[in-house]
Write an enzyme that holds these catalytic residues in place. Structure first.
Site, short mmCIF file in Angstrom:
data_model
loop_
_atom_site.label_atom_id
_atom_site.label_comp_id
_atom_site.label_asym_id
_atom_site.label_seq_id
_atom_site.Cartn_x
_atom_site.Cartn_y
_atom_site.Cartn_z
N HIS A 374 0.82 -1.22 0.00
CA HIS A 374 0.00 0.00 0.00
C HIS A 374 0.85 1.27 0.00
O HIS A 374 0.34 2.38 -0.23
CB HIS A 374 -0.92 0.00 1.23
CG HIS A 374 -2.20 0.75 1.02
ND1 HIS A 374 -2.39 1.67 0.01
CD2 HIS A 374 -3.37 0.74 1.71
CE1 HIS A 374 -3.60 2.17 0.08
NE2 HIS A 374 -4.22 1.63 1.11
N ASP A 378 -2.27 2.29 -4.40
CA ASP A 378 -3.47 2.71 -3.68
C ASP A 378 -4.61 1.72 -3.91
O ASP A 378 -4.55 0.87 -4.80
CB ASP A 378 -3.90 4.11 -4.14
CG ASP A 378 -2.92 5.19 -3.67
OD1 ASP A 378 -2.28 4.98 -2.62
OD2 ASP A 378 -2.79 6.21 -4.37
#
Length: 411
Positions: A374, A378
């Site tokens: 992450h 995204d």
């Protein structure tokens, strides 16, 4: 002449290996190019061939960590090759005679042994004892009788205790063995991936009916022409390449404060080998046809199975596909293969009822999982990537084959 055999370099970044197994014994005569040992690096297990023929003297033990360039054995190239064929034959001929002589007394002993007589009363409780055992809810078969002929007396019943389920008589051994260097490195990388990445996993499901129809129609012709099966991996690799091109962040890596993006797709494919999990790389998968992908995966899987996989085969890779479905996995969260930023997990195919155009139909369904870092990917990109993979697999004719399956499969 005494030849010193040194550890060769398995790869640029490897400075140390571990002697996993000696395939010969100290003092054995070895032939040139004969495999004399298996050595573990942090990336692969490799065979060490003899550099010359002669009698070998080992200078390292199994499990020893040795530096690249260190002497691990000596080979006396002047030693004559021993001729041990005749003695070995004589020993084999004499062995059966020795066995025949030993078996006669065993047969006599067996004849002399007679089974001990058992009384009909053995294990049978007296009426008073039976009442007590029933009250205690104890099985008479678990009580040893001390009465005449093995009969269970009242005292035996009074002193009997109910079993609390403690296991007895089973094997309780254990064995302590050192992990191979490869296994230790895999463990280190997995812990590193969990600790040093912001790993998340997103899931989806794929209706495998369209792919099954294509495979059923063309797999025989594909196999006959190309000599390799038309499996699921080529469809998944094609779908992943398409999705990586649509969402390039998934095909990138973090290097300190920088992001490295790639305009090629080197797909790492997790395969199970005799030494554990291997992850060889299919190079430039975006340029390969279905036949090219299936042939390359077969080649790499065969090398992994035969223990011939090299460090170069597993170096690099921009994205990984792992197929736990071959072992029966229904759902899992695959761990990122660092320094990559994403990994796709395939699972087993199970027929399940789903809603299709307002009606319930049964279709072969597969859960798929995308684990991603992450820090660089995204939620929008990760979910979009997995949806793109799903779209490619559920509409392979249009999105992966340009509506021309025969041309795509080179038939």
């Amino acid at each position: 002449m005494i030849l010193e055999m040194k550890v060769p370099s398995p790869g640029e970044s490897i400075t140390e290996v571990e002697i996993a197994t000696w395939l010969v014994k100290d003092g054995d005569y070895v032939e040139k190019d004969q495999a004399i040992a298996e050595v573990d690096s942090d990336k692969a297990t490799l065979e060490l061939p003899a550099e010359a023929s002669g009698v070998i003297t080992l200078k390292a033990e199994e499990g020893d960590a040795v530096k690249v360039g260190q002497v691990v054995c000596l080979i006396d190239t002047d030693a004559a090759k021993p001729d041990g064929a005749a003695p070995a034959k004589e020993e084999k001929e004499e062995a059966p005679k020795a066995e025949e002589k030993k078996e006669e007394p065993k047969k006599e002993e067996t004849k002399k042994e007679a089974p001990a007589e058992k009384s009909y009363a053995a294990g049978t409780p007296s009426p008073a004892a039976k009442k007590i055992l029933d009250e205690k809810n104890i099985d008479p078969a678990t009580v040893t009788g001390t009465g005449k002929g093995g009969r269970i007396t009242k005292d035996d019943a009074v002193n009997a205790k109910a079993s609390m389920g403690t296991p007895t008589g089973g094997n309780r051994g254990s064995e302590r063995s050192k992990l191979s260097m490869l296994r230790r490195k895999v463990a280190e990388r997995l812990v590193s991936a969990k600790n040093e990445t912001a790993m998340l996993t997103t899931f989806n499901e794929v209706n495998m009916t369209p792919i099954n129809k294509i495979r059923s129609e063309y797999k025989d012709a594909f196999k006959n022409k190309h000599g390799v099966g038309l499996g699921f991996m080529s469809f998944f690799t094609k779908a992943v390449v398409r999705a990586l091109q649509l969402y390039p962040d998934v095909n990138s890596m973090i290097d300190g404060d920088y992001k490295i993006s790639y305009d090629f797709c080197d797909i790492s494919v997790a395969v199970s080998g005799p030494k554990g999990l291997m992850v060889p790389v299919v190079r430039n998968a975006e340029a390969l046809t279905f036949r090219g992908i299936e042939s390359e995966i077969k080649r790499l899987a065969t090398r992994a199975r035969d223990g011939q996989i090299t460090v170069d085969d597993m170096t690099g890779g921009t994205f990984t596909i792992s197929n736990g479905g071959v072992f029966g996995s229904m759902l899992s969260t695959p761990i990122i293969n660092p320094p990559q930023s994403g990994i796709l997990g395939m699972h087993n195919i199970i027929e399940r009822p789903i809603a299709v155009d307002g009606k319930v139909e049964i279709h072969p369904m597969m859960y798929v999982a995308l684990s991603y870092d992450h820090r660089i990917i995204d939620g929008k990109e990760s979910v979009g990537f997995l949806v793109a993979v799903k779209e490619g697999l559920e509409n392979p004719m249009e999105l992966l084959m340009d509506n021309n399956p025969k041309k795509a499969l080179e038939l």
